[in-house]
Design a protein around this motif. Sequence first.
Motif, PDB file in Angstrom:
ATOM      1  N   GLU A 108      44.146  27.781 -19.315  1.00  0.00           N
ATOM      2  CA  GLU A 108      43.681  27.895 -18.742  1.00  0.00           C
ATOM      3  C   GLU A 108      44.219  27.201 -16.968  1.00  0.00           C
ATOM      4  N   GLU A 109      43.550  27.504 -15.461  1.00  0.00           N
ATOM      5  CA  GLU A 109      43.896  27.086 -14.400  1.00  0.00           C
ATOM      6  C   GLU A 109      42.932  25.644 -14.956  1.00  0.00           C
ATOM      7  N   PRO A 110      43.833  24.152 -14.322  1.00  0.00           N
ATOM      8  CA  PRO A 110      43.501  22.905 -14.426  1.00  0.00           C
ATOM      9  C   PRO A 110      43.070  22.748 -13.158  1.00  0.00           C
ATOM     10  N   PHE A 111      43.357  23.329 -12.147  1.00  0.00           N
ATOM     11  CA  PHE A 111      42.921  22.950 -10.892  1.00  0.00           C
ATOM     12  C   PHE A 111      41.937  23.944 -10.567  1.00  0.00           C
ATOM     13  N   LYS A 112      41.419  24.976 -10.978  1.00  0.00           N
ATOM     14  CA  LYS A 112      40.366  25.519 -10.256  1.00  0.00           C
ATOM     15  C   LYS A 112      39.802  25.408  -9.164  1.00  0.00           C
ATOM     16  N   LEU A 113      39.299  26.435  -7.554  1.00  0.00           N
ATOM     17  CA  LEU A 113      38.755  25.739  -6.900  1.00  0.00           C
ATOM     18  C   LEU A 113      36.715  26.154  -7.179  1.00  0.00           C
ATOM     19  N   THR A 114      36.539  27.098  -7.578  1.00  0.00           N
ATOM     20  CA  THR A 114      35.394  27.447  -8.467  1.00  0.00           C
ATOM     21  C   THR A 114      35.128  25.730  -9.415  1.00  0.00           C
ATOM     22  N   PRO A 115      33.156  25.640  -8.515  1.00  0.00           N
ATOM     23  CA  PRO A 115      32.763  24.851  -9.387  1.00  0.00           C
ATOM     24  C   PRO A 115      32.896  25.045 -11.067  1.00  0.00           C
TER      25      PRO A 115
END
Length: 389
Positions: free
Chosen positions: A12-19
């Motif tokens: 999965e995305e490792p650096f998502k902007l959503t908390p």
Amino acid sequence: MENYLEFFGFKEEPFKLTPDVNYFFTSEVHQKAFEYLEYFLKSEEGFAVLIGEPGTGKTITLRKFISTFREEAEFAYILFPRLSPEELFKYILQDFGVDTSREEDKNTLFLKLKDLLIDLRKRNKKAVVIVDEAQDIPDETLEELRLLSNLETDDMKLLQIVLAGQPELEKKLNSPKFQQLKQRVTIYLKLQPLSKEEVVQYVYYRFKKAGGDRVSITNSALNLLYKFSKGIPRLINAIMERALMAAYLDKSFTINEKHIKKAFESLEIFKENKGNRKVKQLLLSSFFLFLFTFTIFIYLEKHSSQKNNSLNQIIAQENRKALSAVIAVPMLNVREKPSRKAKIVYVLRKGEKVRVVEKGEFPWIKVKIETENGEIVGWINSKYVNFGD
């Protein structure tokens, strides 16, 4: 065609902007904030305040707090606090699962909320209101929150309130208008950016959490990341997300300085100005268009009669020997009298040792504390200490 997640082996995305609470990183300051919020909940104090610059992790800390203790309390989470007092009451009631109507005025809503809180207490349930981005709350509405904190029984608060916001919130609370509210704040926390070492740990923590087993990053790239992000988690996420894409386009499993620089350029965070790079703007607001609603019914911890019996046994066994106690929570208020309404005369920290001199009505014990300025005598809640010689 293989995408960049598959290329690096990410699930999965490792650096998502959503908390995402599954990616909560326990830096020193965030772990401390979480522990203090836990103490706040269990000690049943009235107000807690969490201050931090944009992107430092206030929201994810609050959501981690909620997700961890949703079996011990019911939460109303207010993300957009530009509300009138009537709108605030409606929002709180609706988050607690109570229907409201347009016809109900502020007084009706207040009484409705009071009845709900009393009913929750009868069922041994706590109620917590969390206001995020609280620097935006109108003055009139903030004053109504202070009045709500007056709701209590003889021995406990009916409602606990957490205010989280940017430094402007601190300025607002320091104004003469809100001195009464500030005096009721017993937990006051400030989130700081990550240290250089923590930035390194943060990046590798996210790599591992997302399942990436092929990606690496050079030390020079990490140094540059820290330099431009200033340790702010949201900026780190935005930069690293684009740096990964830049590395993928180069078909490189290693992120280097070039990729970090490209990420900055794509974000337009900096520009050349007489040979110096200056921050042009922070990131646009992340996607916070979710409303958090928790209506969970729980049972509180069972530690009343059992704890009292244990305390009696310990004191009986000690007989005439001096009994000591070690503080087991991050902070513990010492009060002038054995009452939650009594004046706070001192604040003990976790690990500090005190001498027990008298047992009052459960759960209160009278203690003596040795300080640099002399001896302090006061009452503390015995539920938050460990007893021993």
